[in-house]
Design a protein around this motif. Sequence first.
Motif, PDB file in Angstrom:
ATOM      1  N   VAL A  57       0.929  -1.201   0.046  1.00  0.00           N
ATOM      2  CA  VAL A  57      -0.007  -0.131   0.033  1.00  0.00           C
ATOM      3  C   VAL A  57       0.851   1.130  -0.023  1.00  0.00           C
ATOM      4  CG1 VAL A  57      -1.650   1.197   1.449  1.00  0.00           C
ATOM      5  CG2 VAL A  57      -1.919  -1.218   1.151  1.00  0.00           C
ATOM      6  N   ARG A  58       1.942   1.143   0.523  1.00  0.00           N
ATOM      7  CA  ARG A  58       3.107   2.249   0.782  1.00  0.00           C
ATOM      8  C   ARG A  58       3.446   2.470  -0.679  1.00  0.00           C
ATOM      9  NH1 ARG A  58       4.730  -0.125   6.114  1.00  0.00           N
ATOM     10  NH2 ARG A  58       3.564   0.956   7.556  1.00  0.00           N
ATOM     11  N   GLY A  59       3.727   1.430  -1.334  1.00  0.00           N
ATOM     12  CA  GLY A  59       4.113   1.507  -2.669  1.00  0.00           C
ATOM     13  C   GLY A  59       3.326   2.241  -3.702  1.00  0.00           C
ATOM     14  N   LEU A  60       1.865   1.582  -3.516  1.00  0.00           N
ATOM     15  CA  LEU A  60       0.709   2.438  -4.123  1.00  0.00           C
ATOM     16  C   LEU A  60       0.939   4.178  -3.931  1.00  0.00           C
ATOM     17  CD1 LEU A  60      -2.079   0.200  -3.989  1.00  0.00           C
ATOM     18  CD2 LEU A  60      -1.120   0.758  -6.109  1.00  0.00           C
ATOM     19  N   ALA A  61       1.058   4.178  -2.876  1.00  0.00           N
ATOM     20  CA  ALA A  61       1.077   5.777  -2.377  1.00  0.00           C
ATOM     21  C   ALA A  61       2.220   6.530  -3.173  1.00  0.00           C
ATOM     22  CB  ALA A  61       1.229   6.136  -0.906  1.00  0.00           C
ATOM     23  N   ARG A  62       3.554   5.967  -3.090  1.00  0.00           N
ATOM     24  CA  ARG A  62       4.618   6.545  -3.942  1.00  0.00           C
ATOM     25  C   ARG A  62       4.372   6.543  -5.138  1.00  0.00           C
ATOM     26  NH1 ARG A  62       7.451   2.993  -0.086  1.00  0.00           N
ATOM     27  NH2 ARG A  62       7.523   1.290  -1.714  1.00  0.00           N
ATOM     28  N   GLU A  63       3.621   5.617  -5.920  1.00  0.00           N
ATOM     29  CA  GLU A  63       3.672   5.574  -7.242  1.00  0.00           C
ATOM     30  C   GLU A  63       2.080   6.466  -7.713  1.00  0.00           C
ATOM     31  OE1 GLU A  63       2.252   2.441 -11.017  1.00  0.00           O
ATOM     32  OE2 GLU A  63       2.402   1.809  -8.862  1.00  0.00           O
ATOM     33  N   LEU A  64       1.079   6.589  -7.011  1.00  0.00           N
ATOM     34  CA  LEU A  64       0.017   7.262  -7.452  1.00  0.00           C
ATOM     35  C   LEU A  64      -0.506   8.653  -6.844  1.00  0.00           C
ATOM     36  CD1 LEU A  64      -2.263   3.890  -7.669  1.00  0.00           C
ATOM     37  CD2 LEU A  64      -0.862   4.960  -9.558  1.00  0.00           C
ATOM     38  N   ALA A  65       0.037   8.679  -5.404  1.00  0.00           N
ATOM     39  CA  ALA A  65      -0.404   9.777  -4.608  1.00  0.00           C
ATOM     40  C   ALA A  65       0.760  10.143  -3.404  1.00  0.00           C
ATOM     41  CB  ALA A  65      -1.624   9.359  -3.984  1.00  0.00           C
TER      42      ALA A  65
END
Length: 255
Positions: A57-65
């Motif tokens: 989920v932290r990776g999604l945040a780095r990538e998308l938000a």
Amino acid sequence: MSEQHGNPDGIQDTERQWREAVAREDLVLLDGFHALKHALRFGADVRIAVADDPEAVRGLARELAGDVEADVARLVREAPLKGLLPRVHPTGVAALAVRPGRAEGRARLDARPRTAPIVLLDNPRNLGNVGAVVRLAAGFGATGVVTRGDLDPWHPNVVRAGAGLHYATTVDRVELDGLPPGPLYALDPEGEDIRALTLPDEALLAFGSERHGISPELRARADHLVSLPMRPQVSSYNLATSVAMTLFHWGGPKA
């Protein structure tokens, strides 16, 4: 990895905190990463976020938000979602946030002058459609979305369909005698073609239920009846489509 990874006591403590929080009526379920992202962007007070794999989920945040990456990293904790949720979102994360106070929201609806219309849904029945309307209203910068009837516009399925964008506008339920101020434009097949009208910023844009249209009592209150262009023998548009067409005709967010 999460600071809880491999720590059964920490995971159990998170599960306990989630179960205690989810029983509170003042907290709203944010189902999935996009709902969490949007809620954080628009100032939601997120109390807890859980994920099977917090690092993903932290990776999604780095990538998308990236704008809310630090908040996501701080909030998300490991917990088995299948034991906490009736349905697990594909992004593998859920959160609980404080529902905004009604008095503050009502003050925004009543404030004059307005710079954008309010969308009024008259006795809607489909939770997903209401969520889609909230998402549209947020994108267009509408002042708010209000509903009449027994459907809760903050129902978890509405918030899910709205992708957390309830926090980007004002969403509430109202009675007929408590409508926000402003000229009432009701969408009705017998109304004047919308292409001949200019919709003012202070308008209430009223849309009927998916099956029955505008109720007689609201129709009687309307200052203007408005129709959308439609070829003969086509019976209706989807509710969210009707709202999108009307808001686009109004003009959208100011630059």
